[in-house]
Design an enzyme around this catalytic site. Sequence first.
Site, PDB file in Angstrom:
ATOM      1  N   ARG A 154      -6.080  -7.806   4.868  1.00  0.00           N
ATOM      2  CA  ARG A 154      -7.108  -8.250   4.389  1.00  0.00           C
ATOM      3  C   ARG A 154      -7.333  -9.739   4.948  1.00  0.00           C
ATOM      4  NH1 ARG A 154      -5.638  -5.520   0.051  1.00  0.00           N
ATOM      5  NH2 ARG A 154      -7.541  -3.791  -0.398  1.00  0.00           N
ATOM      6  N   ASP A 165      -5.307  -1.963   6.488  1.00  0.00           N
ATOM      7  CA  ASP A 165      -6.443  -1.785   5.205  1.00  0.00           C
ATOM      8  C   ASP A 165      -7.631  -1.530   5.931  1.00  0.00           C
ATOM      9  OD1 ASP A 165      -7.518  -1.761   2.672  1.00  0.00           O
ATOM     10  OD2 ASP A 165      -5.366  -2.323   1.862  1.00  0.00           O
ATOM     11  N   HIS A 193      -8.382   3.491   2.269  1.00  0.00           N
ATOM     12  CA  HIS A 193      -8.177   2.204   2.916  1.00  0.00           C
ATOM     13  C   HIS A 193      -8.077   2.316   4.355  1.00  0.00           C
ATOM     14  CE1 HIS A 193      -8.024  -0.189  -0.912  1.00  0.00           C
ATOM     15  NE2 HIS A 193      -6.993   0.504  -1.485  1.00  0.00           N
ATOM     16  N   GLU A 199      -5.508   4.371  -4.032  1.00  0.00           N
ATOM     17  CA  GLU A 199      -7.075   4.179  -4.360  1.00  0.00           C
ATOM     18  C   GLU A 199      -7.791   5.106  -3.231  1.00  0.00           C
ATOM     19  OE1 GLU A 199      -7.009  -0.317  -6.201  1.00  0.00           O
ATOM     20  OE2 GLU A 199      -6.941  -0.122  -4.042  1.00  0.00           O
ATOM     21  N   TRP A 224       2.699   0.874  -9.701  1.00  0.00           N
ATOM     22  CA  TRP A 224       2.085  -0.328  -9.697  1.00  0.00           C
ATOM     23  C   TRP A 224       0.912  -0.534 -10.719  1.00  0.00           C
ATOM     24  CZ3 TRP A 224      -3.197  -1.386  -8.545  1.00  0.00           C
ATOM     25  CH2 TRP A 224      -4.023  -0.059  -8.235  1.00  0.00           C
ATOM     26  N   GLU A 265      -6.688 -10.411  -0.135  1.00  0.00           N
ATOM     27  CA  GLU A 265      -8.414 -10.620  -0.289  1.00  0.00           C
ATOM     28  C   GLU A 265      -8.813 -11.939  -0.454  1.00  0.00           C
ATOM     29  OE1 GLU A 265      -6.745  -8.387  -2.368  1.00  0.00           O
ATOM     30  OE2 GLU A 265      -7.648  -6.449  -2.762  1.00  0.00           O
TER      31      GLU A 265
HETATM   32  C1  TNX Z   1      -4.945  -2.643  -5.767  1.00  0.00           C
HETATM   33  S1  TNX Z   1      -1.932  -2.158  -5.697  1.00  0.00           S
HETATM   34  C2  TNX Z   1      -4.496  -2.415  -4.552  1.00  0.00           C
HETATM   35  C3  TNX Z   1      -4.780  -3.207  -3.272  1.00  0.00           C
HETATM   36  C4  TNX Z   1      -5.494  -4.362  -3.934  1.00  0.00           C
HETATM   37  C5  TNX Z   1      -4.814  -5.094  -5.031  1.00  0.00           C
HETATM   38  C6  TNX Z   1      -5.056  -6.157  -5.650  1.00  0.00           C
HETATM   39  C7  TNX Z   1      -2.708  -0.990  -4.632  1.00  0.00           C
HETATM   40  C8  TNX Z   1      -1.470  -0.146  -4.257  1.00  0.00           C
HETATM   41  N1  TNX Z   1      -3.825  -1.211  -4.140  1.00  0.00           N
HETATM   42  O1  TNX Z   1      -5.632  -2.642  -2.371  1.00  0.00           O
HETATM   43  O2  TNX Z   1      -5.256  -5.558  -2.995  1.00  0.00           O
HETATM   44  O3  TNX Z   1      -5.152  -3.945  -6.152  1.00  0.00           O
HETATM   45  O4  TNX Z   1      -4.512  -6.616  -6.950  1.00  0.00           O
END
Ligand code: TNX
Length: 548
Positions: free
Chosen positions: A156, A185, A257, A320, A387, A473
């Site tokens: 980022r 990313d 990502h 994600e 996480w 970020e």
């Molecule tokens: C979630 S934690 C994400 C990241 C973001 C973060 C911000 C994770 C595996 N993915 O892409 O930067 O939250 O807290």
Amino acid sequence: MNLIPQPRSLTERPGSFTVTPDLVIVAADDAQGPAWLLHDALRRGAGVALPVVRDPEGRTAITLALSARTPGAGNHAQFPSVTAERYSLEIGPTGVDINADHPAGLVRAVHTLRQLLPAETYRDASTLTAAPELPFLSVEDEPRFGWRGVMLDVARHFMPKEFVLKLIDLAAMHQLNVVHLHLTDDQGWRFEVPGWPKLTEVGSWRAETVLGHAHAAQGFDGTPHGGYYSTEDLREIVAYAAERYITVVPEIDMPGHVRAALAAYPELGNTGKSQPVPTSFGIFDEVLAPTDEAVQFARDVFDTVVGIFDSPFIHIGGDECPRTEWRESAAAKARADELGLDSVDRLQSWFTSTFADHLRGHGRRVIGWDEILEDGGAPADAVVSVWREFATAAQAIRAGHDVIVAPQKAVYLDWYPSEDPDEPLHIHNLLTLETIASFDPAPPASADPAREGSADGTGRGRVLGVQAQLWTEYLPTPAAVEYAAFPRLAAVADMAWASMENRDAHPVADRLPAHLRRLDALGVNYRPLEGPRPWQRGGTGPRARYDR
Ligand code: TNX
């Protein structure tokens, strides 16, 4: 003593040992690396250049000895293993004696010894006016968890190589043994891959960056941002960490990502549409297409990564990854059918297995964020970075996976450190020092899985350890990262090393004021315990928090 982390046992005795220039550091061949680390630290911070010798020849000595020889054991042969890191340290009138089973333990002892010296010895040149003293004591020490990590997101916001090396030093000082680099990313691709030149030509920079938080954007800064590490830079980072018995774990985030990679090679995506590297933050629909080309791309990337990083574990991201594009793509549906998957949603699981198989062929294990457990799951040897919810750790263990405990509510250092309206911009939420200090990373149903080797008695999955995250970020510079990281990372390090019992007996909050003097000597832009200094505040511009 105010040591961070708190050692397992420490017995003080009256008296102290003076570090004078006539001492020698004694180390056999297999202990030379840790001995030179100590030599360098004393030469810089205390102004004494002690000879490193194999035989003291009657001189008073600081002795580093390996009790159980582990011939040929490389840095990672015994990683993660708490026994490789255990050590004893004895300081008395006749000298200093350090013993360990493995050089990793000697390095941990050297860092404990450094914390026993005056804080000023963390400076790059000596400012001492008298020879430093070490208190007479004995320490018997061993970490609770074999994986004690910190993740830095260099995608980022690109972080200069010098800062990565500084973070490795800071990790070493806190007895952490993993530095996880989030190398790719949406907003940037940060290393070279032979045969794929546009990853760095196109994917390593963006035209500008959103001002303020993406949810309350105040326009864009109009300034290009980018950078990448050359292969030599990465080799240097790995070697620097290895000298400190720290493993650098690379992360290549796929199949989501990946917009920086798609900006370089749109043909790897589901629509073929060409879009620039994004200038704002969030979760994007664009993900890898389930094609042979995308798999070949990933293999080329991983082949490069394993040639540079010696970590036994390679992180494949997996977080994600929206299914939107796959659901809308006839080609993705056809591929899912061909693979015998009952839904395109299972394509991520197929990607995970494909990556895991390839990396297993290189003798490496994959790690993925906890989304890899969904829609078909991951091979049993995949490690899960938990996480989202801590409770997922117990589920992952039951499913047979080793886990890394990394829950956002306990170890996401990109969250606000306080409710102070003057805090500079962070991503959201609140993670206080107190929350970290009271968090027990052992999932329920197990008193201490790190020792049992299994959290549920099945002998399968287990907790490898704990890891803090620094997503960038809204941490655009090394100074912003340091502010978010310290002193909270010190509390994470204490949590990862010390038993719950020891943490209760020696609250980290009591040790922090003295520890901050060490960070002062190192020039770390930490957040003072009483709140940000005027020049560390968010002010009224784009670095102000928008949720106050
Ligand atoms: C979630 S934690 C994400 C990241 C973001 C973060 C911000 C994770 C595996 N993915 O892409 O930067 O939250 O807290």
